[in-house]
Design a protein around this motif. Structure first.
Motif, PDB file in Angstrom:
ATOM      1  N   GLN A 152       8.858 -31.611  37.808  1.00  0.00           N
ATOM      2  CA  GLN A 152       9.519 -32.859  37.135  1.00  0.00           C
ATOM      3  C   GLN A 152       9.110 -34.079  37.649  1.00  0.00           C
ATOM      4  O   GLN A 152       8.936 -34.442  38.982  1.00  0.00           O
ATOM      5  CB  GLN A 152      11.211 -32.584  37.630  1.00  0.00           C
ATOM      6  N   TYR A 156      20.445 -32.025  32.303  1.00  0.00           N
ATOM      7  CA  TYR A 156      19.961 -30.936  32.036  1.00  0.00           C
ATOM      8  C   TYR A 156      20.851 -29.700  32.341  1.00  0.00           C
ATOM      9  O   TYR A 156      22.108 -30.091  32.456  1.00  0.00           O
ATOM     10  CB  TYR A 156      18.703 -30.476  32.924  1.00  0.00           C
ATOM     11  N   ASP A 182       7.349 -27.846  29.777  1.00  0.00           N
ATOM     12  CA  ASP A 182       8.585 -26.989  30.517  1.00  0.00           C
ATOM     13  C   ASP A 182       8.179 -25.580  30.513  1.00  0.00           C
ATOM     14  O   ASP A 182       7.700 -25.074  29.390  1.00  0.00           O
ATOM     15  CB  ASP A 182       9.715 -27.123  29.650  1.00  0.00           C
ATOM     16  N   GLY A 210       4.259 -26.384  26.183  1.00  0.00           N
ATOM     17  CA  GLY A 210       5.078 -25.538  26.889  1.00  0.00           C
ATOM     18  C   GLY A 210       5.498 -24.079  26.234  1.00  0.00           C
ATOM     19  O   GLY A 210       4.793 -23.691  25.539  1.00  0.00           O
TER      20      GLY A 210
END
Length: 281
Positions: A219, A15, A194, A151
């Motif tokens: 997460q 990430y 997300d 998301g």
């Protein structure tokens, strides 16, 4: 992250610096931090294609259903039929025993898979533009649980597209607002998709007035669910390969990301093979 949220969450391999800045693992070799806690021994007879997804989408999708508090007989809505959403539908049908599942997306292949493999009732939001009204017609009392697997990336209205382009918001509230309108009073909304920072036009009054439980799944704690997910796979109750559509060599990765982002060639989930991969099963 600490300034934005009050505390940091965790570092995630691959990430951005927002979550640690640790290099990714789509390579022949990778240095894994705390590798001794990030290894799961899998049975020799378990194919690579089933074992690989225990590292991400399988336990993440299980976590979403678990956090939503789904009970046998519940009616559940799933927004977004990417790899996580489709896996959520499979968990709901095969393991958590939801009575009815409604799946919302606009990609025909994904809607077809959810309907044919797991008996979901599907809504194409390009055809039925008022998703909440369509759900109300099918579920007059509202959904028991709603799970967001889509998301912030998918602004639909001109208002949110403009606000995003002008930097007035980072995330769109459209899907969450649909869920608020579609979920029954004192029902539950879980977010596994997300989201990053701020959104506008969020229907916060609907959360309070309807007594809804809004749960951010975060997460997913992958290791927490490894063994239970592996058990369901070995029993034949969950098949990670059900959504596997393509297999490519590792060097094709940049092209595959582009094609996946554009929803081309029916790509849903890809197995990227390295020189260490076993032959396809």
């Amino acid at each position: 992250m600490e300034k934005l949220y009050g505390q940091r969450t965790a570092g995630v391999l691959g990430y951005s610096h927002f979550v640690g800045g640790y290099a990714g693992v789509q390579a022949e070799f990778a240095r894994i931090l705390y590798g001794n806690t990030n290894l799961l021994k899998v049975p020799q007879d378990l194919p690579d294609e089933k074992a690989l997804f225990l590292s991400d989408v399988v336990p993440t999708s299980f976590h979403a259903v678990k956090e939503a508090g789904v009970q046998p007989g519940d009616t559940v809505g799933v927004w977004g039929l990417g790899p996580i959403g489709l896996n959520v539908v499979q968990w709901l049908r095969n393991v958590f025993k939801a009575s009815r599942i409604v799946a919302i997306d606009n990609v025909p292949e994904r809607l077809k898979m959810a309907k044919e493999k797991w008996g979901a009732e599907v809504i194409n939001f390009e055809t039925d533009t008022d998703v909440s009204e369509k759900i109300k017609q099918c579920f007059p009392n509202g959904l028991d649980r709603s799970i967001d697997c889509a998301g912030f990336r998918y602004s639909k209205s001109l208002l949110h597209k403009a606000q995003s382009a002008l930097g007035l918001e980072t995330d769109t509230s459209e899907i969450l607002n649909e869920m608020i309108r579609s979920t029954k009073k004192f029902g539950t909304i879980a977010i596994i998709a997300d989201y990053a920072a701020y959104t506008n036009q969020f229907l916060i009054g609907g959360i309070m007035e309807k007594g809804l439980r809004l749960i951010g799944c975060g997460q997913a704690p992958i290791q927490k669910y490894w063994e239970v997910c592996l058990c369901h796979i070995e029993k034949g109750e969950f098949d990670p390969t059900a959504i596997l559509t393509h297999r490519f060599p590792l060097e094709k990765t940049p092209d595959i990301y582009k094609r996946f982002d554009n929803k081309e060639d029916g790509i849903i989930k890809v197995f990227l093979e390295t020189k260490f991969s076993k032959p396809p099963t």
